[in-house]
Design an enzyme around this catalytic site. Structure first.
Site, PDB file in Angstrom:
ATOM      1  N   SER A  74       0.828  -1.212   0.000  1.00 34.20           N
ATOM      2  CA  SER A  74       0.000   0.000   0.000  1.00 34.20           C
ATOM      3  C   SER A  74       0.860   1.258   0.000  1.00 34.20           C
ATOM      4  CB  SER A  74      -0.935   0.003   1.219  1.00 34.20           C
ATOM      5  OG  SER A  74      -1.901  -1.017   1.114  1.00 34.20           O
ATOM      6  N   CYS A 327     -17.255  -7.809   5.586  1.00 34.74           N
ATOM      7  CA  CYS A 327     -17.863  -7.868   6.912  1.00 34.74           C
ATOM      8  C   CYS A 327     -16.870  -7.510   8.002  1.00 34.74           C
ATOM      9  CB  CYS A 327     -18.448  -9.258   7.164  1.00 34.74           C
ATOM     10  SG  CYS A 327     -17.318 -10.620   6.848  1.00 34.74           S
TER      11      CYS A 327
END
Length: 412
Positions: A74, A327
């Site tokens: 990232s 989730c």
């Protein structure tokens, strides 16, 4: 079948391998000097960092001075994209091309840059999760600063035609970056031969520790400072180096790329057996085609199933996997990758990603194939949507075209 533990989420992270751990340990206990120190312990740490840099560079087919160590994929994506477009903006180039199903490290960076006045083109992907070099060529403009396209998708495992895309960018003299976090160790990569200008990779996807990665930047491309405050990484990323992790990363990259054809053959055979063993479940769908697919990736959607329930029940049976519903982040929104394929929410919600490795065994595969149909059946027994499908109480044509037939309906 007796309950066992099966780890099938290697695309999320991997176990640190024994060779990597053994390579790292001396730098935690014996050779712990600061690489910026001038005494012998410090000089050794500095020398070993540079040897690690060279090891990675030789594996990727570039020069050691073109490798920069980061905290992971990232950070490498952010550094590559932001530094490139900010420097190109000075030349009047403020257009970026990417795809609709990139990792969020790329998508969120592009969203940020859009707020700074950059224009972003998000290339649509096919139902099988692919784009073409022709799409990239058609999207390039005179003010295009950067094309950033992932090498392989982290969710559905599709491998994109990176050498062809890079060729188009080279022809148009546009800088090309690829997020290769999922591809390194699974696909043969030579950045010079493939025309790649910048490439991001991460250690914890290839049995190195979390928190370390690397960015390749072709010599000649301007790379502004990421962090100020020290001379590390050739004055561009200040901060005392994480020597053990860097040593581990070099060992992991070298090991992962040592015999890619052999690993691909072994893992692909298990992957295909998983696909063939799971797809007989009615109203299921393989996301991404079998061709141009990462060897260890299996992504399947099941109509009438919620991803969160699927994960929890599989975990109760000792199987670790991922779902297309986010989730774990507190959101029940389906995966942006699956939605980018054009998939309806009802199908995307019930997706399952299994990512195996060369450490997965045939017995692990057998267990997964045994458990998943039972778990799907249990969830569907409680699903109002599945009841409507079986009873034909509502028009499901828009959903059923995405999945295999319902046998109960076909047999009527």
């Amino acid at each position: 079948m007796e309950k066992r533990f099966v780890y099938a989420d290697n695309a999320a992270t991997t176990q640190v391998s024994k060779p990597v751990l053994e390579a790292m340990l001396p730098y935690m206990t014996e050779h712990y000097g600061n690489p910026s120190s001038i005494y012998s312990m410090g000089r050794k740490a500095k020398r070993d960092i540079e040897n690690a840099r060279l090891k990675i560079a030789e594996t990727l087919g570039c020069g050691a001075s073109e490798i920069y160590f980061t905290s992971g994929g990232s950070e490498a994506d952010n550094w590559a994209i932001r530094s490139c477009v900010l420097s190109m903006a000075e030349k009047g180039k403020k257009h970026i091309i990417t795809t609709a199903f990139e990792h969020h490290a790329v998508l969120h960076t592009c969203e940020y840059l859009a707020k700074q006045g950059f224009e972003i083109t998000y290339l649509p992907v096919s139902e099988n999760g692919l784009i073409t070099a022709g799409q990239v060529k058609d999207a390039i403009r005179s003010d295009t600063a950067l094309v950033t396209v992932m090498y392989a998708n982290n969710e559905i495992g599709t491998i994109l035609p990176i050498p062809e895309i890079a060729g188009v960018c080279n022809e148009k003299k546009v800088i090309f970056h690829t997020d290769a976090v999922q591809a390194v160790g699974n696909v043969g990569i030579n950045v010079k031969e493939q025309g790649i200008d910048m490439l991001s990779l991460s250690g914890h996807k290839i049995h190195a520790p979390k928190g370390v990665g690397a960015l390749y930047v072709r010599r000649g491309i301007s790379l502004p400072n990421l962090i100020f405050g020290g001379a590390q990484e050739r004055n561009r990323r200040a901060g005392t180096e994480n020597v053990p992790a860097i040593i581990g990363l070099a060992e992991a990259v070298s090991s992962a790329c040592a015999d890619i054809p052999g690993k691909v053959r072994k893992v692909t055979a298990m992957r295909d057996r998983l696909i063939d063993g799971i797809l007989p479940v009615e109203c299921s769908r393989l996301n991404g085609g079998r061709d141009n697919r990462l060897p260890g990736n299996v992504n399947i959607s099941f109509l009438g199933v919620e991803g969160e329930s699927l994960l929890l029940l599989l975990d109760m049976n000792g199987i670790c996997v991922s779902s297309g519903s986010a989730c774990t982040s507190g959101s029940l929104d389906p995966s942006h990758v699956l939605l980018a394929l054009g998939m309806p929410h009802e199908v995307a919600h019930g997706s399952l990603r299994l990512s195996i490795s060369d450490e997965t065994t045939d017995e692990d595969v057998d267990y997964i194939i045994e458990v998943i149909p039972k778990v799907i059946s249990r969830i569907r027994e409680m699903s109002p949507l599945w009841e409507d499908i079986i009873n034909g109480e509502k028009d499901m044509d828009s959903l059923l075209k995405w999945v295999s037939p319902v046998r109960k309906m076909v047999n009527q």
